[in-house]
Design an enzyme around this catalytic site. Structure first.
Site, PDB file in Angstrom:
ATOM      1  N   CYS A 191       0.783  -1.246   0.000  1.00  0.00           N
ATOM      2  CA  CYS A 191       0.000   0.000   0.000  1.00  0.00           C
ATOM      3  C   CYS A 191       0.810   1.289   0.000  1.00  0.00           C
ATOM      4  O   CYS A 191       0.719   2.096  -0.922  1.00  0.00           O
ATOM      5  CB  CYS A 191      -0.896   0.036   1.236  1.00  0.00           C
ATOM      6  SG  CYS A 191      -2.101  -1.283   1.316  1.00  0.00           S
ATOM      7  N   HIS A 241      -2.939   6.741   4.247  1.00  0.00           N
ATOM      8  CA  HIS A 241      -1.820   5.805   4.468  1.00  0.00           C
ATOM      9  C   HIS A 241      -0.448   6.330   4.034  1.00  0.00           C
ATOM     10  O   HIS A 241       0.399   5.564   3.578  1.00  0.00           O
ATOM     11  CB  HIS A 241      -2.094   4.442   3.793  1.00  0.00           C
ATOM     12  CG  HIS A 241      -1.407   3.309   4.508  1.00  0.00           C
ATOM     13  ND1 HIS A 241      -1.379   2.027   4.029  1.00  0.00           N
ATOM     14  CD2 HIS A 241      -0.702   3.288   5.672  1.00  0.00           C
ATOM     15  CE1 HIS A 241      -0.701   1.254   4.861  1.00  0.00           C
ATOM     16  NE2 HIS A 241      -0.284   2.005   5.862  1.00  0.00           N
TER      17      HIS A 241
END
Ligand SMILES: *[C@@H]1O[C@H](CO)[C@@H](O)[C@H](O)[C@H]1NC(C)=O
Ligand SMILES: *[C@@H]1O[C@H](CO)[C@@H](O)[C@H](O)[C@H]1NC(C)=O
Ligand SMILES: *[C@@H]1O[C@H](CO)[C@@H](O)[C@H](O)[C@H]1NC(C)=O
Ligand SMILES: *[C@@H]1O[C@H](CO)[C@@H](O)[C@H](O)[C@H]1NC(C)=O
Ligand SMILES: *[C@@H]1O[C@H](CO)[C@@H](O)[C@H](O)[C@H]1NC(C)=O
Length: 520
Positions: A88, A144
């Site tokens: 990610c 994130h």
């Protein structure tokens, strides 16, 4: 060895004439031309799915039904030689900067919730550039890229508005995250959902995909038609935990494997959301001047229902199952529609491509690794990208280490987790991750383990002829191996040290009113 040419600034060549940015126009012309010029800039809607596997979209032959995405891809351009990073944070960091993560220290792992880390503040981000160009900029969904200090939050990195969450994953209904990291499981728990800076406490029970789709539609409805829009929509779908409203699960009662059944449901909900958002763009009159990009952030995670068959490996690995991704573009602005593109394209290419589409300049950024691939996508011209660094992670070394290859360690230490692609050739070193071929659950096929000896740490494949990475050609083509090791060594010279700090106890959401928040 000279560093490889494509990471340096010369690697980015603008293909369109430069248009001064609108803010500048505003200042110089008293704002008179702002609205008019701005209205010609395309709206950009970037949908990022999370942990979405190669074999999980209808047009790749999946059992999962994705009619909206199938149609958008069929009408637009399917990117079938498209690459992302295996996890990610690195994928998102490259999307935001157009630069390889070895150039800013995020080459090892994700940013875990308790880590005081983030996308370095001296990196110029995509929304920053688009905002300078007159765009309104919105993120709905998962960030994130760090939040331990206020400065790292999305609204301080170029986004006008933020509705979503800061960490990497959470419960899809309660929007809470327990948030540890390997070796650190303190049993914390906190809410991670905000509207700008305000914690959102009244959405317990609303499924993340529906929540983010409805927020995105709100933004589309309210968009000032005289201003171009950048809407970045990183769904939490289809990342674990495996959760979906029952009505979507019921559609897949024929899938025996429970993980796969719920994952399929999550995917179909996301597909419905993509359909709703496209409808809203049409309904509110934005569609004719919109470029819609759909991408996954990394390969599917087979442990929670994802699948990348027939590719080798999965999320987290440098095998094709980890880095070759689902992607497509749909836009009325595409010149040659209804195509499948085999142009080599990478997630770092969106920064120069989208800034270019917005009539902007990449001046003032650090040296880009991405290329402007719009003509490859829109017109079917050859990709300007000839090579691709998948990663070099100096903190990740093989534990089992056989004697060096004859071409090995004097050029590049092949115990390191690394991979590079040049033309059709791909070289992997170190331990790339589990290299099994995992068929879709509930199929008749069984997982095939490779017969590589333990400790093997160098492979060469011709990806065009062997996309499944079944035949290692490293012994047959030692000169190509040597050449690619030299390229890796060139990138290694340009690398900054990885930044991977230990957890900080001050991150505990209990210290911040039960909400994941900056703590420094
Ligand atoms: C959220 O809803 C669930 C299910 O109704 C409930 O068990 C839980 O206590 C709620 N959480 C909060 C923080 O209100
Ligand atoms: C899509 O729109 C329909 C009709 O408004 C709605 O019922 C459905 O919940 C929406 N789906 C998602 C995933 O947002
Ligand atoms: C970029 O900056 C250089 C040096 O300041 C300048 O010469 C060039 O014209 C600029 N290019 C664009 C496209 O703005
Ligand atoms: C390569 O790295 C490994 C692991 O750090 C180390 O043990 C080995 O000595 C290195 N090899 C060379 C030739 O430097
Ligand atoms: C790779 O993963 C498969 C499936 O989980 C497992 O059966 C196998 O033992 C793993 N192989 C290695 C070398 O870890």
């Amino acid at each position: 060895m000279a560093p490889s040419s494509s990471w340096c600034s010369a690697g980015f060549r603008r293909s369109r004439p430069f248009l001064p940015f609108l803010l500048l126009l505003c200042v110089l012309n008293g704002g008179g031309t702002f609205a008019q010029s701005a209205s010609r800039k395309p709206n950009i809607v970037f949908i990022l799915a999370d942990d979405y596997g190669w074999n999980d979209i209808g047009y790749h032959g999946s059992v999962i039904r994705t009619p909206n995405m199938d149609r958008l891809a069929a009408e637009g351009v399917k990117l079938e030689n498209y690459y992302i990073q295996p996890i990610c944070t690195p994928s998102r960091s490259q999307l935001m900067t157009g630069r390889y993560q070895i150039h800013f220290g995020l080459q090892h792992a994700i940013i875990w919730p308790p880590q005081p880390s983030g996308l370095p503040l001296d990196e110029v981000t995509l929304p920053q550039r688009l905002k300078e160009g007159g765009y309104s900029t919105h993120i709905v969904g998962k960030w994130h890229l760090g939040f331990y200090k206020e400065e790292y939050k999305p609204t301080n990195r170029g986004f006008d508005t933020f509705y979503g969450f800061l960490t990497g994953s959470e419960n899809h209904f309660s929007h809470r995250n327990a948030g540890g990291m390997p070796g650190f499981r303190p049993g914390w728990s906190g809410l991670d959902l905000r509207d700008q800076d305000r914690p959102v406490t009244d959405q317990n029970g609303t499924y993340s995909t529906h929540l983010f789709a409805s927020k995105a539609i709100e933004i589309i409805a309210q968009q000032d038609k005289n201003k171009p829009m950048f809407l970045y929509l990183p769904f939490q779908a289809v990342h674990g935990p495996l959760q979906a409203p029952q009505k979507y699960i019921d559609k897949y009662s024929h899938i025996k494997d429970k993980n796969r059944r719920v994952y399929a449901a999550m995917t179909t909900a996301m597909d419905e959301a993509v359909g709703n958002i496209t409808d809203a763009l049409k309904q509110y009159g934005l569609w004719d001047n919109t470029v819609l990009v759909f991408s996954t952030d990394n390969g599917g995670q087979v442990k929670v229902g994802g699948n990348n068959w027939p590719l080798r490996g999965w999320k987290g690995s440098l095998w094709e199952g980890g880095v070759r991704g689902v992607g497509f573009v749909n836009s009325p602005l595409i010149q040659s529609k209804g195509r499948t593109s085999d142009a080599l394209i990478h997630i770092s290419d969106w920064f120069p491509t989208l800034v270019g589409l917005a009539g902007g300049s990449t001046n003032g950024t650090k040296p880009l690794d991405g290329h402007d691939v719009w003509e490859a996508i829109s017109e079917g011209k050859p990709s300007p990208r000839k090579e691709l660094l998948h990663n070099i992670d100096p903190l990740f070394r093989t534990i089992l280490y056989l004697p060096p290859h004859q071409w090995g360690d004097d050029t590049f230490n092949t115990s390191m987790h690394a991979a590079i692609r040049v033309g059709d050739w791909k070289l992997l070193t170190g331990y790339p991750g589990n290299g099994s071929w995992m068929p879709p659950p509930s199929s008749d096929l069984i997982c095939e383990e490779s017969d590589d000896p333990p400790g093997k740490h160098l492979w060469l494949f011709n990806i065009r002829e062997d996309p499944e990475e079944r035949t290692d050609l490293s012994k047959k083509y030692p000169l190509i191996v040597q050449d690619l090791l030299e390229k890796l060594a060139g990138y290694e010279k340009s690398m900054v040290p990885p930044f991977y700090p230990p957890p900080d106890p001050r991150a505990n959401p209990a210290l911040h009113g039960d909400v994941w928040s900056p703590w420094e």
